[in-house]
Design a protein around this motif. Sequence first.
Motif, short mmCIF file in Angstrom:
data_model
loop_
_atom_site.label_atom_id
_atom_site.label_comp_id
_atom_site.label_asym_id
_atom_site.label_seq_id
_atom_site.Cartn_x
_atom_site.Cartn_y
_atom_site.Cartn_z
N GLN A 1 0.83 -1.20 0.00
CA GLN A 1 0.00 0.00 0.00
C GLN A 1 0.87 1.26 0.00
OE1 GLN A 1 -2.72 -0.33 3.34
NE2 GLN A 1 -4.30 -1.20 2.02
N ALA A 2 0.31 2.32 -0.51
CA ALA A 2 1.01 3.60 -0.49
C ALA A 2 1.40 3.96 0.94
CB ALA A 2 0.13 4.69 -1.09
N GLY A 3 2.63 4.44 1.08
CA GLY A 3 3.15 4.75 2.40
C GLY A 3 3.92 3.62 3.03
N GLY A 4 3.82 2.44 2.44
CA GLY A 4 4.48 1.27 2.98
C GLY A 4 5.93 1.15 2.56
N SER A 5 6.55 0.05 2.98
CA SER A 5 7.96 -0.20 2.71
C SER A 5 8.15 -1.57 2.09
CB SER A 5 8.78 -0.10 4.00
OG SER A 5 8.69 1.18 4.58
N SER B 1 10.95 3.06 1.15
CA SER B 1 9.97 3.45 2.15
C SER B 1 9.14 4.60 1.59
CB SER B 1 10.65 3.85 3.45
OG SER B 1 11.53 4.93 3.23
N SER B 2 8.06 4.91 2.30
CA SER B 2 7.13 5.95 1.86
C SER B 2 6.77 5.76 0.39
CB SER B 2 7.74 7.34 2.08
OG SER B 2 8.06 7.54 3.44
N LEU B 3 6.45 4.55 0.04
CA LEU B 3 6.18 4.23 -1.36
C LEU B 3 4.93 4.93 -1.88
CD1 LEU B 3 7.20 0.48 -1.27
CD2 LEU B 3 8.12 2.20 -2.84
N LYS B 4 5.00 5.29 -3.15
CA LYS B 4 3.92 6.00 -3.81
C LYS B 4 3.44 5.16 -5.00
CE LYS B 4 6.35 10.36 -2.90
NZ LYS B 4 6.93 11.58 -3.51
#
Length: 114
Positions: A13-17, A83-86
């Motif tokens: 999910q977005a925000g994940g790592s 991290s902080s994936l978009k």
Amino acid sequence: QVQLVESGGGLVQAGGSLRLSCAASGSIFSISAMAWYRQAPGKQRELVAIITSTGSTNYPDSVKGRFTISRDNAKNTLYLQMSSLKPEDTAVYYCNLKSYLEVWGQGTLVTVSS
């Protein structure tokens, strides 16, 4: 002959790592610069991170501060901590070795859902 095998891709999910790994065969890993590239559907392959044989790193602005490239020469393994994936990070990620020859892995898919 050098071979590179990536692993660690998946759905997040977005925000994940997520952490990608690249296992290298052969004896030139430790003396080679290594890099991660990615290619999103319909787009050109782009550099994500690079690390020299001595550990110096560089990143494009699009991932700086969110991605970290590292290497373990004792294990012949390259890593990419993301991290902080978009959602725009969604792509196939490729490991790349740069020496007197250039070698590519087969790629691992990273999908970031919004």
